[in-house]
Design an enzyme around this catalytic site. Structure first.
Site, PDB file in Angstrom:
ATOM      1  CD  GLN A  16      -6.417  -1.938   1.235  1.00  0.00           C
ATOM      2  OE1 GLN A  16      -7.161  -2.517   0.470  1.00  0.00           O
ATOM      3  NE2 GLN A  16      -6.770  -0.839   1.852  1.00  0.00           N
ATOM      4  CG  ASP A  20      11.224  13.219  -6.263  1.00  0.00           C
ATOM      5  OD1 ASP A  20      10.769  12.078  -6.017  1.00  0.00           O
ATOM      6  OD2 ASP A  20      10.515  14.244  -6.233  1.00  0.00           O
ATOM      7  NE  ARG A  51      -1.357   2.360  11.659  1.00  0.00           N
ATOM      8  CZ  ARG A  51      -1.684   1.086  11.430  1.00  0.00           C
ATOM      9  NH1 ARG A  51      -1.384   0.157  12.316  1.00  0.00           N
ATOM     10  NH2 ARG A  51      -2.316   0.742  10.339  1.00  0.00           N
ATOM     11  N   GLY A  62       0.835  -1.193   0.000  1.00  0.00           N
ATOM     12  CA  GLY A  62       0.000   0.000   0.000  1.00  0.00           C
ATOM     13  C   GLY A  62       0.866   1.237   0.000  1.00  0.00           C
ATOM     14  CG  ASP A  63       0.479   3.709   2.341  1.00  0.00           C
ATOM     15  OD1 ASP A  63      -0.638   4.212   2.151  1.00  0.00           O
ATOM     16  OD2 ASP A  63       0.754   3.028   3.343  1.00  0.00           O
ATOM     17  CE  LYS A 101      -3.063   1.233  -4.007  1.00  0.00           C
ATOM     18  NZ  LYS A 101      -1.996   1.273  -3.003  1.00  0.00           N
ATOM     19  N   GLY A 102      -2.933   6.477  -6.034  1.00  0.00           N
ATOM     20  CA  GLY A 102      -3.845   7.604  -6.241  1.00  0.00           C
ATOM     21  C   GLY A 102      -3.348   8.513  -7.349  1.00  0.00           C
ATOM     22  CB  THR A 147      -6.759   0.629   9.251  1.00  0.00           C
ATOM     23  OG1 THR A 147      -7.809  -0.225   8.769  1.00  0.00           O
ATOM     24  CG2 THR A 147      -5.608   0.585   8.264  1.00  0.00           C
ATOM     25  N   GLY A 167      -6.325   4.936   2.018  1.00  0.00           N
ATOM     26  CA  GLY A 167      -6.291   6.394   2.068  1.00  0.00           C
ATOM     27  C   GLY A 167      -5.571   6.915   0.842  1.00  0.00           C
ATOM     28  CG  HIS A 168      -6.358   6.560  -2.955  1.00  0.00           C
ATOM     29  ND1 HIS A 168      -7.201   6.014  -3.886  1.00  0.00           N
ATOM     30  CD2 HIS A 168      -5.436   5.617  -2.674  1.00  0.00           C
ATOM     31  CE1 HIS A 168      -6.804   4.778  -4.148  1.00  0.00           C
ATOM     32  NE2 HIS A 168      -5.739   4.517  -3.426  1.00  0.00           N
ATOM     33  CB  THR A 169      -2.974  12.062  -0.067  1.00  0.00           C
ATOM     34  OG1 THR A 169      -3.057  11.352   1.166  1.00  0.00           O
ATOM     35  CG2 THR A 169      -2.904  13.557   0.205  1.00  0.00           C
TER      36      THR A 169
HETATM   37  P1  IMP Z   1      -6.678  -3.939   7.809  1.00  0.00           P
HETATM   38  O1  IMP Z   1      -6.776  -3.864   6.336  1.00  0.00           O
HETATM   39  O2  IMP Z   1      -7.191  -2.709   8.504  1.00  0.00           O
HETATM   40  O3  IMP Z   1      -7.277  -5.206   8.345  1.00  0.00           O
HETATM   41  O4  IMP Z   1      -5.115  -4.009   8.195  1.00  0.00           O
HETATM   42  C1  IMP Z   1      -4.291  -5.121   7.850  1.00  0.00           C
HETATM   43  C2  IMP Z   1      -2.877  -4.647   7.475  1.00  0.00           C
HETATM   44  O5  IMP Z   1      -2.962  -3.940   6.256  1.00  0.00           O
HETATM   45  C3  IMP Z   1      -2.260  -3.669   8.469  1.00  0.00           C
HETATM   46  O6  IMP Z   1      -0.867  -3.897   8.477  1.00  0.00           O
HETATM   47  C4  IMP Z   1      -2.581  -2.309   7.877  1.00  0.00           C
HETATM   48  O7  IMP Z   1      -1.686  -1.312   8.299  1.00  0.00           O
HETATM   49  C5  IMP Z   1      -2.428  -2.620   6.405  1.00  0.00           C
HETATM   50  N1  IMP Z   1      -3.210  -1.740   5.530  1.00  0.00           N
HETATM   51  C6  IMP Z   1      -4.525  -1.814   5.254  1.00  0.00           C
HETATM   52  N2  IMP Z   1      -4.886  -0.858   4.370  1.00  0.00           N
HETATM   53  C7  IMP Z   1      -3.764  -0.184   4.068  1.00  0.00           C
HETATM   54  C8  IMP Z   1      -3.491   0.906   3.180  1.00  0.00           C
HETATM   55  O8  IMP Z   1      -4.351   1.441   2.469  1.00  0.00           O
HETATM   56  N3  IMP Z   1      -2.195   1.342   3.135  1.00  0.00           N
HETATM   57  C9  IMP Z   1      -1.217   0.747   3.870  1.00  0.00           C
HETATM   58  N4  IMP Z   1      -1.418  -0.272   4.705  1.00  0.00           N
HETATM   59  C10 IMP Z   1      -2.696  -0.733   4.797  1.00  0.00           C
HETATM   60 MG    MG Z   2      -2.546   5.038   1.320  1.00  0.00          MG
END
Ligand code: IMP
Ligand code: MG
Length: 335
Positions: free
Chosen positions: A180, A286, A256, A17-18, A21-22, A129, A47-49
């Site tokens: 994710q 960069d 976090r 994730g992160d 992708k957004g 989360t 979370g997409h910024t």
């Molecule tokens: P859950 O999806 O809330 O059940 O979390 C399971 C794992 O996936 C944890 O380690 C979260 O931090 C991670 N996780 C879930 N969604 C995201 C995301 O959008 N970005 C980064 N990590 C995520």
């Molecule tokens: Mg994100």
């Protein structure tokens, strides 16, 4: 034959994730005349910024397509928290985004209830989360879940994606917006440190999408890796703190600090292969340039490169059969 000329492009995370992708979704959505944008898995754990027309917006559930006035769908593979969803609609409307007529929810999406949220309120083992994602998917599979079509507040947003994609429209072009990443996939991630949905390409096919419609699969990664959750991911070296600061690696959903590590090339190659990526975006070049180190893991060795061009050539030589785009954080319109 109706639907035979449908085109689907997919955006999918290669890491945890992160990966920005957004940014890629926002860019593709503004350029390719899509008729639909669909989130195909996950829920408000994402979370997409996005920087849209100079305005910073954070979305969790609503697909980026609404910002471009494209018909946008929360797909069957997703789970939905009704309060979060309605709040996000208000937030976007206040920011001037046209929602009515553009935003839809597949009628068979499963609903996160307050019991699911309570159950996860103090979860620490996986470091979720705490959005009730696991309990919602568990109850779906256990045949105890609640469907969107049974929630009165959602009635005006409901859509039957089978009718929409197979019977009503011809020559549709769908952008499938992933959430994710492959490293969090319930089948392929580092179990149990995973989310509860299929983040791999397989997740797309839970949404009335035919495999024959797939045109491009855009894998999105970063030149380093980040992970948020309970397992120890970051080596204890000060350099990763620098990467976190310069790369702004703090969660859009929970705030976090993301743990950082060097790119693992074997994992990236695996993600490209299993997900049939034909395009690969490697973001944040960069950031590494500012950090001033070029390193990656390959075949259990940590390799160092003296120049950016050398690490790029190494990646191009070893990640085969995919078109690679190196990309900059500073150019973001979204991340
Ligand atoms: P859950 O999806 O809330 O059940 O979390 C399971 C794992 O996936 C944890 O380690 C979260 O931090 C991670 N996780 C879930 N969604 C995201 C995301 O959008 N970005 C980064 N990590 C995520
Ligand atoms: Mg994100």
């Amino acid at each position: 034959m109706l639907g035979s000329k449908n085109i689907v492009d997919v955006v999918l995370g290669m890491q945890y994730g992160d990966e920005a992708k957004g940014k890629v979704t926002h860019y593709l959505a503004s350029n390719n005349n899509y008729t639909h944008v669909m989130r195909w898995g996950g829920g408000c754990n994402a979370g997409h910024t996005i920087i849209h027309n100079g305005q910073k917006l954070v979305t969790h559930l609503v697909p980026v397509g609404v910002l471009h006035g494209i018909k946008s769908i929360v797909g069957t593979g997703c789970v939905l928290n009704v309060d979060y969803f309605l709040k996000e609609i208000k937030y976007l409307e206040n920011a001037g985004v046209q929602i009515t007529g553009n935003l839809f929810v597949a009628e068979n999406v499963h609903i996160t209830t307050s019991a699911h949220l309570e159950e996860e309120a103090n979860e620490v083992k996986v470091g979720t989360t705490r959005r009730g994602i696991g309990p919602t998917y568990r109850d779906k599979v256990a045949r105890k879940g609640l469907l969107a079509k049974h929630v009165p507040e959602l009635s005006k947003y409901l859509i039957d994606v089978y009718e929409e994609f197979h019977n009503t429209n011809e020559n549709i072009r769908i952008l499938c917006e992933g959430a994710q990443g492959f490293g969090l996939d319930v089948n392929w991630g580092d179990y149990p440190y995973v989310t509860s949905s299929q983040c791999a390409l397989s997740g797309v096919f839970q949404n009335a999408i035919s495999p024959h419609w797939i045109r491009d699969v855009w894998g999105v990664g970063k030149i380093y890796e980040t992970y948020v959750g309970a397992k120890q991911f970051e080596p204890s070296e000060i350099i990763f703190q620098r990467i976190r600061e310069i790369g702004e690696e703090y969660g859009a959903t929970t705030g976090r600090a993301r743990q950082c590590n060097w790119l693992n090339l074997n994992e990236l190659i695996k993600a490209v292969k299993i997900n049939s990526c034909n395009n690969l975006v490697i973001n944040k070049m960069d950031v590494m340039r500012k950090v001033g180190h070029w390193k990656l893991y390959h075949d259990n060795k940590l390799l160092s490169f003296t120049k950016e061009q050398h690490i790029k050539s190494y990646i191009l030589d070893n990640v085969k059969n995919v078109y690679i785009h190196f990309s900059e954080h500073k150019d973001r319109i979204a991340y």
